[in-house]
Motif scaffolding. Structure first.
Motif, mmCIF file in Angstrom:
data_model
loop_
_atom_site.group_PDB
_atom_site.id
_atom_site.type_symbol
_atom_site.label_atom_id
_atom_site.label_comp_id
_atom_site.label_asym_id
_atom_site.label_seq_id
_atom_site.Cartn_x
_atom_site.Cartn_y
_atom_site.Cartn_z
ATOM 1 N N SER A 62 -6.427 -0.847 -11.574
ATOM 2 C CA SER A 62 -5.473 0.489 -11.307
ATOM 3 C C SER A 62 -4.241 0.344 -9.806
ATOM 4 C CB SER A 62 -6.470 0.751 -10.042
ATOM 5 O OG SER A 62 -6.582 -0.034 -8.914
ATOM 6 N N ASN A 63 -4.043 0.867 -9.568
ATOM 7 C CA ASN A 63 -2.667 0.911 -9.058
ATOM 8 C C ASN A 63 -2.615 0.060 -7.755
ATOM 9 O OD1 ASN A 63 -1.193 1.958 -10.557
ATOM 10 N ND2 ASN A 63 -0.732 4.721 -9.859
ATOM 11 N N GLN A 64 -3.194 0.756 -6.951
ATOM 12 C CA GLN A 64 -4.148 -0.038 -5.921
ATOM 13 C C GLN A 64 -4.225 -1.717 -6.250
ATOM 14 O OE1 GLN A 64 -5.458 2.252 -6.859
ATOM 15 N NE2 GLN A 64 -5.297 4.780 -5.168
ATOM 16 N N ARG A 65 -5.087 -1.987 -7.006
ATOM 17 C CA ARG A 65 -5.167 -3.376 -7.056
ATOM 18 C C ARG A 65 -4.226 -3.850 -7.628
ATOM 19 N NH1 ARG A 65 -10.727 -3.052 -10.823
ATOM 20 N NH2 ARG A 65 -12.626 -2.012 -8.940
ATOM 21 N N GLN A 83 -1.024 -3.106 -6.103
ATOM 22 C CA GLN A 83 -0.605 -3.412 -5.187
ATOM 23 C C GLN A 83 -0.974 -3.918 -3.886
ATOM 24 O OE1 GLN A 83 1.996 -1.221 -3.914
ATOM 25 N NE2 GLN A 83 2.531 -2.431 -2.015
ATOM 26 N N LEU A 84 -2.428 -4.397 -4.418
ATOM 27 C CA LEU A 84 -3.112 -5.231 -3.643
ATOM 28 C C LEU A 84 -2.479 -7.198 -3.827
ATOM 29 C CD1 LEU A 84 -4.858 -6.436 -1.392
ATOM 30 C CD2 LEU A 84 -7.103 -5.834 -3.149
ATOM 31 N N GLU A 113 0.809 -7.451 -2.050
ATOM 32 C CA GLU A 113 0.695 -8.073 -1.802
ATOM 33 C C GLU A 113 0.333 -9.592 -0.754
ATOM 34 O OE1 GLU A 113 -1.111 -5.195 0.328
ATOM 35 O OE2 GLU A 113 0.268 -3.665 0.299
ATOM 36 N N SER A 140 8.098 -2.678 -5.760
ATOM 37 C CA SER A 140 6.412 -1.929 -5.892
ATOM 38 C C SER A 140 6.138 -0.882 -5.892
ATOM 39 C CB SER A 140 6.083 -2.384 -4.409
ATOM 40 O OG SER A 140 6.030 -2.338 -3.728
ATOM 41 N N TRP A 153 3.631 2.843 -8.613
ATOM 42 C CA TRP A 153 3.590 4.514 -8.651
ATOM 43 C C TRP A 153 4.074 5.302 -9.295
ATOM 44 C CZ3 TRP A 153 -1.135 4.168 -5.526
ATOM 45 C CH2 TRP A 153 -0.944 3.150 -4.774
ATOM 46 N N ASP A 181 -4.865 7.870 -11.697
ATOM 47 C CA ASP A 181 -4.786 6.583 -11.047
ATOM 48 C C ASP A 181 -6.103 6.156 -12.373
ATOM 49 O OD1 ASP A 181 -3.814 4.116 -10.926
ATOM 50 O OD2 ASP A 181 -5.393 4.233 -9.092
#
Length: 200
Positions: free
Chosen positions: A119-122, A124-125, A128, A184, A188, A198
């Protein structure tokens, strides 16, 4: 949202504005050579990492002998003396983390051009985390510098940094620049262009 922010003074403008009227900086929504810059710094970091692990990191000179040890050999020697925790920290900070950073940056750069189930969230994490640990990557160089400054007993014993310390420092710098060059928002952009949801 149809806006673009100046990278120098952060003032926001409508999309399509060419130049910032506050500082005169050229406005760009995305860096056109972001991934090329990432790969260039990544490759330089990888090239420097090889001699960082083959050349000696420390050169210890005593009254009767001179010892030169690489990062891994030094950790093994420390483990032989019973300091398993310190040896594990050295291996983790000098081998595991740098290799993990190489893999993470390469994966992020590849994932924005190829389909992925992460996923995009993972992602992105992950980005970071790479950014966060980058500031701690110089710990080995700090240790070498401290030892070299403290252990200077003339003819009795001296510790000096080896050639590997230079390459290791360069490798860390290039990987940090590689991570910083990665935009980053590209994570997205794929979703925004496809208009889909997503990935799981």
């Amino acid at each position: 949202m149809g806006i673009v922010a100046c990278r120098r003074c952060t003032k926001a403008f409508r999309m399509g504005t060419k130049v910032c009227d506050r500082c005169g900086h050229k406005l760009r929504s995305r860096h056109p050579m972001s991934l090329q810059t990432v790969w260039a710094f990544w490759l330089m970091g990888l090239i420097c990492y090889i001699p960082a692990n083959t050349y000696p990191m420390l050169r210890t000179q005593t009254l009767f002998q001179v010892d030169e040890s690489t990062i891994i050999a030094g950790a093994v020697e420390i483990a032989h003396h019973g300091s398993y925790g310190i040896a594990a920290i050295i291996l983790f900070a000098s081998v595991v983390i740098p290799l993990a950073k190489f893999w993470a940056v390469a994966y992020l750069a590849v994932s924005v051009k190829n389909p992925t189930r992460v996923s995009n969230q993972r992602r992105q994490l992950l980005y970071e985390v790479v950014e966060y640990i980058g500031r701690w990557s110089m710990i080995d160089i700090f240790v070498v510098a401290i030892l070299s400054a403290l252990v200077q007993l003339n003819t009795l014993a001296t510790i000096n940094p080896g050639m590997a310390s230079i390459f290791f420092a360069l490798s860390v710098i290039f990987t940090m620049l590689s991570a910083q060059a990665f935009d980053s928002r590209l994570i997205w952009d794929v979703q925004a262009k496809s208009g889909g949801s997503d990935a799981a």
